[in-house]
Design a protein around this motif. Structure first.
Motif, PDB file in Angstrom:
ATOM      1  N   HIS A  27      93.020  12.879  63.740  1.00  0.00           N
ATOM      2  CA  HIS A  27      93.734  13.312  64.952  1.00  0.00           C
ATOM      3  C   HIS A  27      93.015  12.845  66.207  1.00  0.00           C
ATOM      4  O   HIS A  27      93.633  12.353  67.140  1.00  0.00           O
ATOM      5  N   ARG A  28      91.688  12.991  66.198  1.00  0.00           N
ATOM      6  CA  ARG A  28      90.889  12.571  67.345  1.00  0.00           C
ATOM      7  C   ARG A  28      91.015  11.052  67.535  1.00  0.00           C
ATOM      8  O   ARG A  28      91.153  10.554  68.646  1.00  0.00           O
ATOM      9  N   LYS A  29      90.973  10.315  66.441  1.00  0.00           N
ATOM     10  CA  LYS A  29      91.103   8.858  66.483  1.00  0.00           C
ATOM     11  C   LYS A  29      92.472   8.456  67.053  1.00  0.00           C
ATOM     12  O   LYS A  29      92.568   7.568  67.905  1.00  0.00           O
ATOM     13  N   HIS A  30      93.506   9.146  66.603  1.00  0.00           N
ATOM     14  CA  HIS A  30      94.860   8.864  67.086  1.00  0.00           C
ATOM     15  C   HIS A  30      94.946   9.112  68.592  1.00  0.00           C
ATOM     16  O   HIS A  30      95.514   8.312  69.345  1.00  0.00           O
ATOM     17  N   PHE A  31      94.344  10.219  69.037  1.00  0.00           N
ATOM     18  CA  PHE A  31      94.338  10.547  70.466  1.00  0.00           C
ATOM     19  C   PHE A  31      93.581   9.478  71.258  1.00  0.00           C
ATOM     20  O   PHE A  31      94.070   8.993  72.281  1.00  0.00           O
ATOM     21  N   LEU A  32      92.397   9.091  70.774  1.00  0.00           N
ATOM     22  CA  LEU A  32      91.599   8.066  71.474  1.00  0.00           C
ATOM     23  C   LEU A  32      92.384   6.768  71.610  1.00  0.00           C
ATOM     24  O   LEU A  32      92.408   6.154  72.683  1.00  0.00           O
ATOM     25  N   GLN A  85      84.082   2.011  77.399  1.00  0.00           N
ATOM     26  CA  GLN A  85      82.988   1.807  76.448  1.00  0.00           C
ATOM     27  C   GLN A  85      82.706   3.086  75.657  1.00  0.00           C
ATOM     28  O   GLN A  85      82.469   3.032  74.443  1.00  0.00           O
ATOM     29  N   GLU A  86      82.772   4.230  76.328  1.00  0.00           N
ATOM     30  CA  GLU A  86      82.538   5.514  75.648  1.00  0.00           C
ATOM     31  C   GLU A  86      83.646   5.800  74.635  1.00  0.00           C
ATOM     32  O   GLU A  86      83.378   6.284  73.526  1.00  0.00           O
ATOM     33  N   GLN A  87      84.892   5.505  75.024  1.00  0.00           N
ATOM     34  CA  GLN A  87      86.010   5.713  74.099  1.00  0.00           C
ATOM     35  C   GLN A  87      85.860   4.830  72.859  1.00  0.00           C
ATOM     36  O   GLN A  87      86.079   5.278  71.735  1.00  0.00           O
ATOM     37  N   LEU A  88      85.486   3.564  73.080  1.00  0.00           N
ATOM     38  CA  LEU A  88      85.301   2.635  71.956  1.00  0.00           C
ATOM     39  C   LEU A  88      84.146   3.079  71.067  1.00  0.00           C
ATOM     40  O   LEU A  88      84.212   2.961  69.846  1.00  0.00           O
ATOM     41  N   GLU A  89      83.089   3.604  71.709  1.00  0.00           N
ATOM     42  CA  GLU A  89      81.933   4.063  70.933  1.00  0.00           C
ATOM     43  C   GLU A  89      82.316   5.257  70.057  1.00  0.00           C
ATOM     44  O   GLU A  89      81.934   5.315  68.881  1.00  0.00           O
ATOM     45  N   GLU A  90      83.098   6.199  70.601  1.00  0.00           N
ATOM     46  CA  GLU A  90      83.520   7.348  69.800  1.00  0.00           C
ATOM     47  C   GLU A  90      84.421   6.899  68.650  1.00  0.00           C
ATOM     48  O   GLU A  90      84.259   7.345  67.510  1.00  0.00           O
ATOM     49  N   LEU A  91      85.347   5.981  68.946  1.00  0.00           N
ATOM     50  CA  LEU A  91      86.218   5.428  67.898  1.00  0.00           C
ATOM     51  C   LEU A  91      85.374   4.800  66.786  1.00  0.00           C
ATOM     52  O   LEU A  91      85.628   5.016  65.595  1.00  0.00           O
ATOM     53  N   SER A  92      84.357   4.048  67.191  1.00  0.00           N
ATOM     54  CA  SER A  92      83.492   3.367  66.234  1.00  0.00           C
ATOM     55  C   SER A  92      82.720   4.364  65.369  1.00  0.00           C
ATOM     56  O   SER A  92      82.596   4.172  64.148  1.00  0.00           O
ATOM     57  N   GLN A  93      82.220   5.437  65.990  1.00  0.00           N
ATOM     58  CA  GLN A  93      81.466   6.441  65.215  1.00  0.00           C
ATOM     59  C   GLN A  93      82.384   7.187  64.240  1.00  0.00           C
ATOM     60  O   GLN A  93      81.981   7.501  63.110  1.00  0.00           O
TER      61      GLN A  93
END
Ligand SMILES: [Zn+2]
Length: 150
Positions: free
Chosen positions: A46-51, A127-135
């Protein structure tokens, strides 16, 4: 051996000047925030979908730091040479392009400085959004989950 040069905020890249046998290198270390990935797989999805729904590349995105400097002028009779305040602040845009390659120039107008601040914020947010997606993706992979579309 390490002489650190301060950054303006905790999320700025930090530059280190390192002397290897007389040759000066500048290393930029980006400190990634660690995101909470100890959630259920459904919550992570869900978090990934939101990001992914929030990701947007803004046209003024700028990977750089804004560095504030005070300096002495060329007039030896000026107060700045006799214990008085230095001149400034002057704002420099600084970009670390590669090891030892730094692009740096003075931003004279207040509008330029503000444009730089906004562009840097936009880049950092992306960059922060991409980093969270990556983690999240790394955690999904650890759980042997599919990384593609649900
Ligand atoms: Zn002066």
């Amino acid at each position: 051996m390490f002489a650190g040069l301060g950054a303006l905020s905790h999320s700025d890249p930090i530059f280190f000047f390192v002397d290897f046998g007389g040759i000066l290198y500048i290393l930029s270390l980006y400190m990634a925030r660690i995101y909470d990935t100890a959630k259920s797989t459904l919550a992570l999805r869900h978090r990934k979908h939101f990001l992914l729904s929030q990701l947007e590349i803004l046209p003024d995105s700028l990977r750089a730091s804004l560095v504030e400097r005070f300096s002495r002028c060329g007039k030896t009779n000026c107060h700045c040479h006799h214990g008085g305040d230095k001149h400034g602040p002057f704002y420099y845009l600084t970009q670390c392009l590669a090891v030892g390659k730094v692009n740096k120039f003075l931003l004279k107008a207040a509008a330029q400085q503000q444009a730089a601040r906004t562009g840097i914020d936009h880049y950092r947010h992306l960059q922060e959004q991409l980093e969270e997606l990556s983690q999240i993706n790394a955690e999904l992979l650890r759980r042997e989950e599919n990384l593609g579309d649900d």
